[in-house]
Design a protein around this motif. Sequence first.
Motif, PDB file in Angstrom:
ATOM      1  N   LEU A  86      31.347  46.342   2.836  1.00 27.60           N
ATOM      2  CA  LEU A  86      30.583  46.456   1.589  1.00 27.60           C
ATOM      3  C   LEU A  86      31.410  47.151   0.520  1.00 27.60           C
ATOM      4  N   ILE A  87      31.308  46.632  -0.700  1.00 22.85           N
ATOM      5  CA  ILE A  87      31.922  47.301  -1.846  1.00 22.85           C
ATOM      6  C   ILE A  87      30.797  47.537  -2.849  1.00 22.85           C
ATOM      7  N   SER A  88      30.547  48.800  -3.154  1.00 21.67           N
ATOM      8  CA  SER A  88      29.481  49.128  -4.111  1.00 21.67           C
ATOM      9  C   SER A  88      30.087  49.492  -5.461  1.00 21.67           C
ATOM     10  N   GLY A  92      26.920  56.352  -9.290  1.00 20.64           N
ATOM     11  CA  GLY A  92      26.097  57.477  -8.857  1.00 20.64           C
ATOM     12  C   GLY A  92      25.386  57.276  -7.530  1.00 20.64           C
ATOM     13  N   VAL A  93      25.723  56.222  -6.782  1.00 16.99           N
ATOM     14  CA  VAL A  93      25.139  56.065  -5.441  1.00 16.99           C
ATOM     15  C   VAL A  93      26.229  56.456  -4.436  1.00 16.99           C
ATOM     16  N   LEU A  98      24.876  55.187   0.791  1.00 21.09           N
ATOM     17  CA  LEU A  98      25.239  53.800   1.132  1.00 21.09           C
ATOM     18  C   LEU A  98      25.323  53.638   2.650  1.00 21.09           C
ATOM     19  N   ARG A  99      25.916  54.639   3.335  1.00 23.56           N
ATOM     20  CA  ARG A  99      26.047  54.556   4.803  1.00 23.56           C
ATOM     21  C   ARG A  99      24.672  54.584   5.464  1.00 23.56           C
ATOM     22  N   VAL A 109      33.183  50.829   0.531  1.00 22.89           N
ATOM     23  CA  VAL A 109      34.082  51.313  -0.518  1.00 22.89           C
ATOM     24  C   VAL A 109      33.299  51.391  -1.822  1.00 22.89           C
ATOM     25  N   ARG A 110      33.552  52.435  -2.593  1.00 31.55           N
ATOM     26  CA  ARG A 110      32.984  52.514  -3.951  1.00 31.55           C
ATOM     27  C   ARG A 110      34.063  52.112  -4.960  1.00 31.55           C
TER      28      ARG A 110
END
Length: 256
Positions: A86-88, A92-93, A98-99, A109-110
Amino acid sequence: MLGVIGVGAIGAAMVAGLSEGGEPPEILLSPRNAGIVAKLAASYSNVHVAQSNQAVLEQSSVVLLCVRPADARRVMSELTFKNPCLISVMAGVPLRVLRELAAPVQNIVRAIPLPSVAVRRGITPLFPATEPARSLFDRLGRVIEVADETAFDHFSASTATIAAHFLYLNQISRWLAAHGISPSEAQCYVAAMFGELAASLHGGDLDFGELMREHATPGGINELFCRVMGDEGVWNAVDVGLDRVRQALTDRQNSV
Ligand SMILES: NC(=O)C1=CN([C@@H]2O[C@H](COP(=O)(O)OP(=O)(O)OC[C@H]3O[C@@H](n4cnc5c(N)ncnc54)[C@H](OP(=O)(O)O)[C@@H]3O)[C@@H](O)[C@H]2O)C=CC1
């Protein structure tokens, strides 16, 4: 297959940038925003539209999450995550949230893409800068490998200044218009002035202080304007505004 959940402004910009580059990846879009996704699928043969967000997850090895931060929890908690990366891009999250929402996925990954990813001139901070996110954003310009999540959030805060930049340009053209210049001519003039300057910022080693000095002839009008802005507290207000944004991001992280 690269999946995209949330095809709004930044999701569409990334799809365009990836699709117009060489060897575009196959991309599967979430179905919401039927008009935008149909247009992207009609424009690029590598772009397809899924039946649902869950179908995007199941058919993709990497998924970009591009919904608004306020929608993150609702959208993610409706999904069953298995093993895609996942790539977010959701500001601010934090990784912690996310996990929790994407368990048991580990490779998360952000990223902070800029709108210029649409023309593959983005510079994208990543944390952590792992594959395949790094290669993906390299295709859209280049990557900044950020050392930790706190530094990442500072990059994120700095992007809050973009709208104020346009407000600044608007203020200058409104001032011209208030002094009798036609509003359209004022806007064209200001756009030409700053458009050229923006183009000169691409590539090379930059030193903003040096650029400022080059444009501020001693005793000249640029130097005068800088001094008045400083005396009026404008530069200090930039720091105050950024600190406030950073705090708002922290507060959001605690409430997502
Ligand atoms: N715009 C930018 O330059 C940048 C944005 N970001 C981040 O990217 C994210 C998106 O921003 P942006 O593109 O500007 O916002 P947009 O509002 O343009 O895009 C968000 C999209 O997500 C859609 N959406 C909402 N709920 C769902 C759902 N359940 N399933 C699928 N899609 C859904 C929205 O549809 P609808 O409108 O119908 O609700 C909308 O099209 C934000 O988290 C932002 O922080 C990060 C870097 C830069």
